[in-house]
Design a protein around this motif. Structure first.
Motif, mmCIF file in Angstrom:
data_model
loop_
_atom_site.group_PDB
_atom_site.id
_atom_site.type_symbol
_atom_site.label_atom_id
_atom_site.label_comp_id
_atom_site.label_asym_id
_atom_site.label_seq_id
_atom_site.Cartn_x
_atom_site.Cartn_y
_atom_site.Cartn_z
ATOM 1 N N MET A 58 0.851 -1.183 0.000
ATOM 2 C CA MET A 58 0.000 0.000 0.000
ATOM 3 C C MET A 58 0.892 1.241 0.000
ATOM 4 S SD MET A 58 -3.567 -0.649 1.969
ATOM 5 C CE MET A 58 -3.159 -1.338 3.544
ATOM 6 N N GLU A 59 0.352 2.315 -0.531
ATOM 7 C CA GLU A 59 1.052 3.594 -0.619
ATOM 8 C C GLU A 59 0.465 4.559 0.412
ATOM 9 O OE1 GLU A 59 3.563 4.190 -2.669
ATOM 10 O OE2 GLU A 59 3.424 2.391 -3.895
ATOM 11 N N LEU A 60 1.236 5.577 0.778
ATOM 12 C CA LEU A 60 0.787 6.588 1.737
ATOM 13 C C LEU A 60 0.203 7.781 0.990
ATOM 14 C CD1 LEU A 60 0.855 6.898 4.843
ATOM 15 C CD2 LEU A 60 2.949 8.218 4.554
ATOM 16 N N TYR A 61 -0.948 8.283 1.463
ATOM 17 C CA TYR A 61 -1.644 9.409 0.843
ATOM 18 C C TYR A 61 -2.035 10.447 1.892
ATOM 19 C CZ TYR A 61 -2.381 6.574 -3.368
ATOM 20 O OH TYR A 61 -2.210 5.807 -4.498
ATOM 21 N N VAL A 62 -2.112 11.703 1.462
ATOM 22 C CA VAL A 62 -2.717 12.776 2.247
ATOM 23 C C VAL A 62 -4.024 13.129 1.540
ATOM 24 C CG1 VAL A 62 -2.534 15.168 3.020
ATOM 25 C CG2 VAL A 62 -0.501 13.706 2.978
ATOM 26 N N ILE A 63 -5.116 13.141 2.305
ATOM 27 C CA ILE A 63 -6.437 13.448 1.752
ATOM 28 C C ILE A 63 -6.925 14.740 2.394
ATOM 29 C CG2 ILE A 63 -8.789 12.646 1.367
ATOM 30 C CD1 ILE A 63 -7.678 9.782 2.036
#
Length: 101
Positions: free
Chosen positions: A1-6
């Motif tokens: 999985m990748e890291l995201y900012v929402i």
């Protein structure tokens, strides 16, 4: 999985609405999409219009998983960015965390 900012700008009228959405978000992520999204933390902000917004940190399989999770929860989920790297100068100041459950 990748890291995201929402980014979820002005999504809630008050903290009570945010707490309800957070509980729903955690439940849906944990029970319905555990292999697709994982909520890490959120930074809650007071928006200029008086509403509550957030910057959320998630791990996700892909962009569509973020969109689908937001759709199931019923909250904004179109403004997000894949994290390239993390620079930590200092750890977040300690404060009492607000439970998502």
């Amino acid at each position: 999985m990748e890291l995201y900012v929402i980014r979820r700008p002005s999504a809630w009228a008050d903290m009570r609405e945010l707490e309800l959405a957070g509980a729903t978000s955690a439940r849906i992520g944990d029970e319905q999409m555990p292999d697709c999204v994982r909520w890490i933390r959120s930074y809650v902000v007071h928006e200029a219009d008086g509403r509550i917004g957030t910057f959320c940190i998630y791990e996700a399989k892909d962009a569509e998983s973020i969109r689908e999770h937001a759709r199931r929860v019923g909250m904004p989920g179109e403004e997000f960015y894949k994290v390239a790297t993390t620079v930590v100068v200092r750890i977040d100041p300690a404060e009492s965390p607000v439970a998502a459950e």
